[in-house]
Scaffold this motif. Sequence first.
Motif, PDB file in Angstrom:
ATOM      1  N   GLY A   1      -5.833 -10.657 -11.161  1.00 20.36           N
ATOM      2  CA  GLY A   1      -6.532  -9.316 -10.795  1.00 20.36           C
ATOM      3  C   GLY A   1      -7.058  -8.515 -12.099  1.00 20.36           C
ATOM      4  O   GLY A   1      -7.845  -7.808 -12.127  1.00 20.36           O
TER       5      GLY A   1
ATOM      6  N   ARG B   1      -0.292  -1.055 -10.530  1.00 21.00           N
ATOM      7  CA  ARG B   1      -1.169  -2.201  -9.713  1.00 21.00           C
ATOM      8  C   ARG B   1       0.251  -2.978  -9.299  1.00 21.00           C
ATOM      9  O   ARG B   1       1.124  -3.048  -9.939  1.00 21.00           O
ATOM     10  CB  ARG B   1      -1.747  -3.280 -10.636  1.00 21.00           C
TER      11      ARG B   1
ATOM     12  N   ARG C   1       0.710  -1.136   0.004  1.00 19.00           N
ATOM     13  CA  ARG C   1      -0.104   0.077   0.072  1.00 19.00           C
ATOM     14  C   ARG C   1       1.100   1.036  -0.186  1.00 19.00           C
ATOM     15  O   ARG C   1       0.523   2.237  -0.668  1.00 19.00           O
ATOM     16  CB  ARG C   1      -0.826   0.076   1.277  1.00 19.00           C
TER      17      ARG C   1
ATOM     18  N   GLU D   1     -10.747  -3.398 -10.300  1.00 17.28           N
ATOM     19  CA  GLU D   1     -11.066  -2.109  -9.170  1.00 17.28           C
ATOM     20  C   GLU D   1      -9.814  -2.118  -8.098  1.00 17.28           C
ATOM     21  O   GLU D   1      -9.487  -1.180  -7.476  1.00 17.28           O
ATOM     22  CB  GLU D   1     -12.202  -2.000  -8.616  1.00 17.28           C
ATOM     23  N   ARG D   2      -9.084  -3.228  -7.950  1.00 20.26           N
ATOM     24  CA  ARG D   2      -7.911  -3.196  -7.053  1.00 20.26           C
ATOM     25  C   ARG D   2      -6.918  -2.787  -7.157  1.00 20.26           C
ATOM     26  O   ARG D   2      -6.342  -3.177  -8.482  1.00 20.26           O
ATOM     27  CB  ARG D   2      -7.912  -4.680  -6.314  1.00 20.26           C
ATOM     28  N   SER D   3      -6.046  -2.196  -6.695  1.00 20.36           N
ATOM     29  CA  SER D   3      -4.607  -1.803  -6.776  1.00 20.36           C
ATOM     30  C   SER D   3      -3.553  -2.546  -5.952  1.00 20.36           C
ATOM     31  O   SER D   3      -2.334  -2.657  -6.652  1.00 20.36           O
ATOM     32  CB  SER D   3      -4.332  -0.230  -6.689  1.00 20.36           C
TER      33      SER D   3
ATOM     34  N   LEU E   1      -2.982  -6.514  -4.958  1.00 18.81           N
ATOM     35  CA  LEU E   1      -3.460  -7.918  -5.035  1.00 18.81           C
ATOM     36  C   LEU E   1      -2.472  -8.880  -4.504  1.00 18.81           C
ATOM     37  O   LEU E   1      -1.106  -9.065  -4.813  1.00 18.81           O
ATOM     38  CB  LEU E   1      -3.731  -8.332  -6.707  1.00 18.81           C
TER      39      LEU E   1
ATOM     40  N   TYR F   1     -10.436  -8.629 -10.764  1.00 22.64           N
ATOM     41  CA  TYR F   1     -10.614  -7.477  -9.700  1.00 22.64           C
ATOM     42  C   TYR F   1      -9.810  -6.292 -10.331  1.00 22.64           C
ATOM     43  O   TYR F   1      -8.956  -5.868  -9.801  1.00 22.64           O
ATOM     44  CB  TYR F   1      -9.817  -7.923  -8.451  1.00 22.64           C
TER      45      TYR F   1
END
Length: 364
Positions: free
Chosen positions: A247, A220, A205, A253-255, A257, A251
Amino acid sequence: MLPKQVLQKIIQDIKRISGLEASIWNAGGECLVMTSAAAKLLGERVCVFLEDSKMQDVLEELEKETALFSVYADDTPAYVLAVQGKGADVAMVGRMGVSQIVNLIQAYRERMDKNRFIQNLILDNMLLVDIYNQAKKMRIPNEQRRVVFMVEPKNEGDNLVLETLQGLFSAGTRDFVTAVDENHVILVKELESTEDYPEVFHTARVIADTLNMEAMVGIRISYGTIVGELKDVSRSYKEASMALEVGRVFYGERSVLAYNELGIGRLIHQLPQSLCEMFLKEVLEGNATELFDDEELITVYTFFDNNLNISETARQLFIHRNTLVYRLEKIQKKTGLDVRVFEDALTFKIAVMVERHLKYLNAQ
């Protein structure tokens, strides 16, 4: 061999400490960096000096107004350091400058050797015995907890990712940042005994936020499982690669994974195409998403996100619950699946994911 900014810093330090103008030339007689434009006049003399150095191992030329010093790498002239002035002080300044350049060449060479080692390691291009022998030679610990991160810029050509990550993690010898292709940057990070997956997620993150805010690059990032031995780093790399691929399909929308949090997406991603086509034909008799309009798809996805709660779904969609029930009944008429029932909702969800997987395979 050395980046120009490193060479520029060397001659700036020489001028700052000694007050003498300096320049550095490559083995082809080209001036790379200088503190004074007057250094350009030395071109012909530097070329002669280089030829003499190749023939007679000349290391220094001190008697003229500007002293020249050979910088050797592997018994071959790599650079020429020119320092304006003559005498014992200039000789000492030049020799110290040469020593600094030689040490930097060695340090960068070791760094490149480690970079090649890590690339071959994660790509499984090495025998087990070679892994142990080279790691020992480079003083890289074998038994150490590590995890592999894979960073993919959302826009191709963002080369700031590699530079930024090298600045964040390559200062010491514990972590390694490299690139195995032009679209992905790899970070092999050592972990303390107290660090586990929550800390790994936090690191991912932080990397994503740092690149977004400082480098203005959208990315990503994925990571594999934690491994305990150097030989297993390639496994963590493959897991991170799969996490990024899964991803991308399921997925979007996820940054961030994580391989160990891909859920049913990882299972579907490994299904053969023939089995997926058979399942879709059996359940929906066609393409899942083409059966419905955007309004129906948004409705059913929101319904799933709210754990099949009709009241909460209607509130989030700003519609009456009877309108929601009507839309869900329309989906039931088209598919024969009542998504208000858990088993049918699960079947519908899997069918949509299987279709996404098929479209990805066909695009590939």
